[in-house]
Design a protein around this motif. Sequence first.
Motif, PDB file in Angstrom:
ATOM      1  N   GLY A 125      33.633 -36.900 -90.232  1.00 37.18           N
ATOM      2  CA  GLY A 125      33.976 -37.758 -91.382  1.00 37.18           C
ATOM      3  C   GLY A 125      34.585 -39.065 -90.918  1.00 37.18           C
ATOM      4  O   GLY A 125      34.285 -40.144 -91.459  1.00 37.18           O
ATOM      5  N   THR A 183      33.006 -42.706 -91.365  1.00 33.72           N
ATOM      6  CA  THR A 183      33.729 -43.781 -92.064  1.00 33.72           C
ATOM      7  C   THR A 183      33.828 -45.009 -91.175  1.00 33.72           C
ATOM      8  O   THR A 183      33.592 -46.141 -91.617  1.00 33.72           O
ATOM      9  N   SER A 213      30.473 -46.586 -90.968  1.00 25.71           N
ATOM     10  CA  SER A 213      30.153 -47.301 -92.206  1.00 25.71           C
ATOM     11  C   SER A 213      30.921 -48.617 -92.274  1.00 25.71           C
ATOM     12  O   SER A 213      30.371 -49.662 -92.680  1.00 25.71           O
ATOM     13  N   LEU A 214      32.208 -48.567 -91.879  1.00 23.91           N
ATOM     14  CA  LEU A 214      33.012 -49.799 -91.879  1.00 23.91           C
ATOM     15  C   LEU A 214      32.452 -50.806 -90.869  1.00 23.91           C
ATOM     16  O   LEU A 214      32.357 -51.998 -91.158  1.00 23.91           O
TER      17      LEU A 214
END
Length: 192
Positions: free
Chosen positions: A16, A20, A23-24
């Motif tokens: 996760g 994240t 994605s950032l």
Amino acid sequence: MIEAILSGGWSAVAGGLFGTVGSLAKGWLEARHEKQMAELRMQERDADRSHELAVMDREAEHAAHLASIEAAKEERVADLGALQTSLLQEAQGATWSAPWAARLGGFWAGLVGVGLGLVDIVRGLMRPLITTYLLGLTTALTVRVFGQMGGLDDAHAFDLLLKIVDMVLFLSCTSVGWWFGSRPAGGLLKPR
């Protein structure tokens, strides 16, 4: 078993977190790419504007140049028109075309016509004759003065030389100014 749960839980948490962070990072890279693309589009628009401004400047310079050529052409046409009018007036004012001479007949008409024609010829030759006379007179005086300078001291000889130079310049400028003063300048006076 607890280890398996904890290791499976950590891998989910780590997955996760990595998802994240990925994605950032992807969003940051996409935003950076869009910013760079926007800057490139702005530079391209600036280059297009500067090119358009340069083209407009060249067109304005060209239009100004054409306007100056047109003004020079109109000035020349006006000068030629004035010269033509002057020549026509001079021809109309010639003595052989006097109205009283047209009323004469027979022998007197021929005699007056020849006489008035000679007057017009003399009038037309005055400028070249006076110019030639002045040049000959100046040359003769200069030759004579230089021939007699042998007995003069340097100060008097230099004084005579200055007077001859002044005389030559005055006579030349006067006769050339008189000779060419009534003629158009032609292509000598072009606007720059």
